[in-house]
Scaffold this active site. Sequence first.
Site, PDB file in Angstrom:
ATOM      1  N   GLY A 240     -67.731  60.760  43.852  1.00 40.51           N
ATOM      2  CA  GLY A 240     -67.005  61.538  45.028  1.00 40.51           C
ATOM      3  C   GLY A 240     -66.421  61.222  46.416  1.00 40.51           C
ATOM      4  N   GLU A 274     -71.310  58.079  38.504  1.00 41.20           N
ATOM      5  CA  GLU A 274     -70.162  58.552  38.131  1.00 41.20           C
ATOM      6  C   GLU A 274     -69.054  58.323  38.883  1.00 41.20           C
ATOM      7  OE1 GLU A 274     -71.416  62.340  36.912  1.00 41.20           O
ATOM      8  OE2 GLU A 274     -72.429  62.160  35.437  1.00 41.20           O
ATOM      9  N   PRO A 275     -68.276  57.518  39.116  1.00 39.93           N
ATOM     10  CA  PRO A 275     -67.292  56.709  40.157  1.00 39.93           C
ATOM     11  C   PRO A 275     -66.286  57.507  39.256  1.00 39.93           C
ATOM     12  CG  PRO A 275     -68.357  54.752  40.006  1.00 39.93           C
ATOM     13  CD  PRO A 275     -69.515  55.646  39.085  1.00 39.93           C
ATOM     14  N   ARG A 277     -62.205  58.413  41.723  1.00 39.07           N
ATOM     15  CA  ARG A 277     -61.318  58.221  42.841  1.00 39.07           C
ATOM     16  C   ARG A 277     -61.720  56.728  43.171  1.00 39.07           C
ATOM     17  NH1 ARG A 277     -58.472  62.300  45.390  1.00 39.07           N
ATOM     18  NH2 ARG A 277     -60.191  63.943  44.923  1.00 39.07           N
ATOM     19  N   ARG A 313     -51.170  66.608  43.254  1.00 39.22           N
ATOM     20  CA  ARG A 313     -51.705  66.336  44.961  1.00 39.22           C
ATOM     21  C   ARG A 313     -51.557  66.800  45.995  1.00 39.22           C
ATOM     22  NH1 ARG A 313     -54.296  63.113  46.840  1.00 39.22           N
ATOM     23  NH2 ARG A 313     -56.501  64.047  47.216  1.00 39.22           N
ATOM     24  N   TYR A 317     -53.652  70.407  46.885  1.00 35.42           N
ATOM     25  CA  TYR A 317     -54.192  70.765  48.389  1.00 35.42           C
ATOM     26  C   TYR A 317     -53.933  70.642  49.137  1.00 35.42           C
ATOM     27  CZ  TYR A 317     -57.322  68.449  44.102  1.00 35.42           C
ATOM     28  OH  TYR A 317     -57.562  68.481  42.746  1.00 35.42           O
ATOM     29  N   CYS A 343     -37.918  73.803  40.907  1.00 34.75           N
ATOM     30  CA  CYS A 343     -38.215  75.044  41.652  1.00 34.75           C
ATOM     31  C   CYS A 343     -38.900  75.934  42.020  1.00 34.75           C
ATOM     32  CB  CYS A 343     -36.769  76.092  40.573  1.00 34.75           C
ATOM     33  SG  CYS A 343     -35.931  74.883  39.623  1.00 34.75           S
ATOM     34  N   GLU A 344     -39.651  75.134  42.766  1.00 33.73           N
ATOM     35  CA  GLU A 344     -40.898  75.392  43.998  1.00 33.73           C
ATOM     36  C   GLU A 344     -40.242  74.946  45.390  1.00 33.73           C
ATOM     37  OE1 GLU A 344     -43.287  77.022  42.627  1.00 33.73           O
ATOM     38  OE2 GLU A 344     -42.820  77.363  40.497  1.00 33.73           O
TER      39      GLU A 344
END
Length: 415
Positions: A240, A274-275, A277, A313, A317, A343-344
């Site tokens: 995290g 548990e890294p 990112r 991402r 987000y 197409c968005e």
Amino acid sequence: MSSHFQYREGALCVEQVPLADIAAQFGTPCYVYSRAALTDGYRQFSNALQGREHLICYAVKANSNLAILNVFARLGAGFDIVSGGELQRVLAAGGDAGKVVFSGVGKSVAEMRLALDAGILCFNVESAAELERLNEVAGSMGKVAPISLRVNPDVDAKTHPYISTGLKQNKFGVAYTEAVALYRKAATLPHLRITGVDCHIGSQLTETSPFIAAVEKVLALVDALAREGIRLEHIDLGGGLGIRYNDETPPAIADYVAALLGALAGRSEKLVLEPGRVLVGNAGALLTRVEYLKPGEEKNFAIVDAAMNDLMRPALYDAYHNILPVQRENHVSQSYEVVGPICETGDFIGHARELAIAPQSLLAVLSAGAYGMSMSSNYNTRPRAAEVMVDGASVHLVRERETVPQLFAGEKIIS
Ligand SMILES: *Cc1c(COP(=O)(O)O)cnc(C)c1O
């Protein structure tokens, strides 16, 4: 930006290799990783943890390319997996099953069997029903499953709601208030062996205080269990830790680890982390080429050949990624919406970026090593990008660009 991504005489380089050379050789869009950056991040953890029994379990879902897993495996890492597929990747990359922890709320029977056969270190169990299922599956195989309970410490990680996992209302882990009762239950199940406790409160955290609040709650639980004669071998504090994408100021790895070790003073249990990112995010960039510049009444668009299927991402987000020209060129600098061909309207890489570019210019989307390729899709029948790892002056293709025939190879027309 990682120090392994630098301009040299106007050319953006990864370690010793100009990104423009990589684009010329492998095309775009293309993910590029720096081996030195991966190694540096891992060493920052292992140096900070020196003198304490520990295991650094890289969270595979952040980036599961075999070459990346192999770099970490050779440095001695363990792995945090969330599926049977990730376990197969770890094994294919030369990882040690005995250093694997298995998280996730929906482990299937087949995945449990796979992990028991491989002999993983620990199942991070997330519910009472999973405890029962794992006990049955292990029993049917004549095995004993090593387990931790993933407890939900109910702390606010102060991060994006989609990546916050440690609040009561989240689907993850077992409620803190029910944890002791569940451990008691686990202790009665013959095919389980209690080895630890686990928590993971969210992702992209930029302060240490939520981690420390979680440690304190976990330690209170460890003590409550000890009073009942349930002794744990390890404490897993999850991952995290955030990275700098734009103007965030996350703690350095060494400071984060020091804060955790401070909170764990006097404890002898092995520490598992548990890294994800933080080990890969700033070690990777997405290389893309400008297809068109499209001036508009209100906004100018730079239409590039990477899209939300390559890097989700921003669309998912509203995440920020710094975007730099690969070559410093003499064009008029303007503010652009950097968008992909999908197409968005949500298909954007960056809003209002000041860039001096022309059609065919190359751009590097930075901090794309984590949750970039691993979240990519084939939406709009777009083959997935190539992946390249740079090691000093050497360039290695670590995943070939997908081809369109591969995309529909499994499909059938009915008669
Ligand atoms: C995603 C995840 C991680 C890694 O999170 P990062 O924010 O990438 O460090 C660690 N543990 C579990 C259980 C996860 O789901």
